[in-house]
Write an enzyme that holds these catalytic residues in place. Structure first.
Site, mmCIF file in Angstrom:
data_model
loop_
_atom_site.group_PDB
_atom_site.id
_atom_site.type_symbol
_atom_site.label_atom_id
_atom_site.label_comp_id
_atom_site.label_asym_id
_atom_site.label_seq_id
_atom_site.Cartn_x
_atom_site.Cartn_y
_atom_site.Cartn_z
ATOM 1 N N ASP A 30 0.847 -1.196 0.000
ATOM 2 C CA ASP A 30 0.000 0.000 0.000
ATOM 3 C C ASP A 30 0.883 1.247 0.000
ATOM 4 O O ASP A 30 1.881 1.322 0.725
ATOM 5 C CB ASP A 30 -0.921 -0.003 1.222
ATOM 6 C CG ASP A 30 -2.089 0.959 1.054
ATOM 7 O OD1 ASP A 30 -3.239 0.479 0.914
ATOM 8 O OD2 ASP A 30 -1.855 2.183 1.074
ATOM 9 N N ILE A 31 0.495 2.232 -0.805
ATOM 10 C CA ILE A 31 1.286 3.464 -0.937
ATOM 11 C C ILE A 31 1.241 4.303 0.348
ATOM 12 O O ILE A 31 2.121 5.131 0.585
ATOM 13 C CB ILE A 31 0.766 4.268 -2.155
ATOM 14 C CG1 ILE A 31 1.803 5.221 -2.679
ATOM 15 C CG2 ILE A 31 -0.536 4.999 -1.834
ATOM 16 C CD1 ILE A 31 1.451 5.846 -4.034
ATOM 17 N N ASN A 87 -12.718 -3.419 2.490
ATOM 18 C CA ASN A 87 -13.640 -2.309 2.688
ATOM 19 C C ASN A 87 -14.628 -2.327 1.528
ATOM 20 O O ASN A 87 -14.254 -2.595 0.386
ATOM 21 C CB ASN A 87 -12.880 -0.978 2.713
ATOM 22 C CG ASN A 87 -11.961 -0.878 3.916
ATOM 23 O OD1 ASN A 87 -12.263 -1.407 4.980
ATOM 24 N ND2 ASN A 87 -10.823 -0.211 3.754
ATOM 25 N N GLY A 93 -15.788 2.377 3.948
ATOM 26 C CA GLY A 93 -14.528 3.119 3.839
ATOM 27 C C GLY A 93 -13.754 2.839 2.574
ATOM 28 O O GLY A 93 -12.550 3.109 2.502
ATOM 29 N N GLN A 94 -14.434 2.295 1.545
ATOM 30 C CA GLN A 94 -13.726 1.990 0.289
ATOM 31 C C GLN A 94 -13.515 3.266 -0.521
ATOM 32 O O GLN A 94 -14.456 4.038 -0.736
ATOM 33 C CB GLN A 94 -14.555 0.987 -0.536
ATOM 34 C CG GLN A 94 -13.851 0.534 -1.809
ATOM 35 C CD GLN A 94 -14.678 -0.492 -2.578
ATOM 36 O OE1 GLN A 94 -15.843 -0.744 -2.275
ATOM 37 N NE2 GLN A 94 -14.067 -1.077 -3.601
ATOM 38 N N HIS A 100 -10.227 -5.076 -3.430
ATOM 39 C CA HIS A 100 -8.861 -5.303 -2.938
ATOM 40 C C HIS A 100 -8.926 -5.789 -1.502
ATOM 41 O O HIS A 100 -9.707 -5.292 -0.695
ATOM 42 C CB HIS A 100 -8.006 -4.043 -3.035
ATOM 43 C CG HIS A 100 -8.679 -2.799 -2.538
ATOM 44 N ND1 HIS A 100 -9.585 -2.102 -3.290
ATOM 45 C CD2 HIS A 100 -8.570 -2.132 -1.368
ATOM 46 C CE1 HIS A 100 -10.018 -1.055 -2.605
ATOM 47 N NE2 HIS A 100 -9.426 -1.059 -1.427
ATOM 48 N N LEU A 101 -8.098 -6.760 -1.212
ATOM 49 C CA LEU A 101 -7.979 -7.283 0.151
ATOM 50 C C LEU A 101 -6.771 -6.616 0.800
ATOM 51 O O LEU A 101 -5.644 -6.735 0.302
ATOM 52 C CB LEU A 101 -7.786 -8.806 0.101
ATOM 53 C CG LEU A 101 -7.490 -9.519 1.419
ATOM 54 C CD1 LEU A 101 -8.542 -9.234 2.481
ATOM 55 C CD2 LEU A 101 -7.372 -11.026 1.179
ATOM 56 N N HIS A 102 -7.030 -5.886 1.901
ATOM 57 C CA HIS A 102 -5.932 -5.304 2.667
ATOM 58 C C HIS A 102 -5.379 -6.362 3.619
ATOM 59 O O HIS A 102 -6.160 -7.072 4.285
ATOM 60 C CB HIS A 102 -6.428 -4.173 3.575
ATOM 61 C CG HIS A 102 -6.880 -2.925 2.903
ATOM 62 N ND1 HIS A 102 -6.076 -1.823 2.776
ATOM 63 C CD2 HIS A 102 -8.067 -2.593 2.341
ATOM 64 C CE1 HIS A 102 -6.756 -0.849 2.186
ATOM 65 N NE2 HIS A 102 -7.966 -1.281 1.910
HETATM 66 P P1 AMP Z 1 -9.685 1.500 0.290
HETATM 67 O O1 AMP Z 1 -9.737 2.801 1.033
HETATM 68 O O2 AMP Z 1 -10.116 0.312 1.085
HETATM 69 O O3 AMP Z 1 -10.420 1.616 -1.038
HETATM 70 O O4 AMP Z 1 -8.157 1.244 -0.008
HETATM 71 C C1 AMP Z 1 -7.476 1.771 -1.097
HETATM 72 C C2 AMP Z 1 -6.032 1.694 -0.772
HETATM 73 O O5 AMP Z 1 -5.279 1.862 -1.952
HETATM 74 C C3 AMP Z 1 -5.554 2.781 0.209
HETATM 75 O O6 AMP Z 1 -5.032 2.147 1.380
HETATM 76 C C4 AMP Z 1 -4.492 3.525 -0.584
HETATM 77 O O7 AMP Z 1 -3.411 3.937 0.219
HETATM 78 C C5 AMP Z 1 -4.084 2.491 -1.624
HETATM 79 N N1 AMP Z 1 -3.504 3.023 -2.849
HETATM 80 C C6 AMP Z 1 -3.996 4.020 -3.622
HETATM 81 N N2 AMP Z 1 -3.197 4.217 -4.689
HETATM 82 C C7 AMP Z 1 -2.177 3.333 -4.596
HETATM 83 C C8 AMP Z 1 -1.025 3.047 -5.386
HETATM 84 N N3 AMP Z 1 -0.731 3.709 -6.512
HETATM 85 N N4 AMP Z 1 -0.194 2.055 -4.972
HETATM 86 C C9 AMP Z 1 -0.459 1.386 -3.831
HETATM 87 N N5 AMP Z 1 -1.530 1.602 -3.054
HETATM 88 C C10 AMP Z 1 -2.383 2.565 -3.424
#
Ligand code: AMP
Ligand code: ZN
Length: 114
Positions: A30-31, A87, A93-94, A100-102
């Site tokens: 995650d960024i 999420n 909170g998406q 995507h699975l965190h």
């Molecule tokens: P969500 O809020 O559950 O939709 O999670 C989206 C996630 O994507 C967040 O934790 C962001 O930090 C992550 N994210 C967004 N852009 C990137 C990227 N370019 N590379 C890696 N993670 C990202």
């Protein structure tokens, strides 16, 4: 799908370092990490959120969860465990509308979430 951030990542249009990739899925850090280890596992197929799943996506989703556990083990999270979370839509909170699975680990996480 055009204009989807994670489709641009899976297609390579946005080049990022992946920690796992096969024909169906990929994983990357995650960024904006919320724990010492925080990575995402996503399908290459565009599915906007969990509510859009079809029964035919069951094996794909099982593959995502299983590979997430394999990566978690490789990254040293087996002993203390981790948080595995999807999420879903606004109340969940998406922010990126591509499933995507965190996986978050390396610190004790609170429950319930805020
Ligand atoms: P969500 O809020 O559950 O939709 O999670 C989206 C996630 O994507 C967040 O934790 C962001 O930090 C992550 N994210 C967004 N852009 C990137 C990227 N370019 N590379 C890696 N993670 C990202
Ligand atoms: Zn997408």
């Amino acid at each position: 799908m055009k204009d989807c951030l994670f489709c641009k990542i899976t297609s390579g249009e946005i080049p990022i370092e992946k920690i796992y990739e096969d024909e169906q899925i990929c994983a990357f850090f995650d960024i904006n990490p919320q724990a010492a280890t925080h990575f995402l596992v996503i399908p290459k197929k565009h599915i906007a959120n969990l509510m859009e799943l079809r029964e035919t996506d069951a094996s794909l989703m099982g593959h995502i969860v299983y590979q997430a556990t394999e990566l978690a083990k490789k990254l040293g999270l087996e002993e203390n465990g981790a948080r595995f979370v999807f999420n879903c839509k606004e109340d969940g909170g998406q922010t990126v509308p591509h499933i995507h699975l965190h996986v978050l680990g390396g610190r004790k996480l609170n429950w319930p979430p805020g």
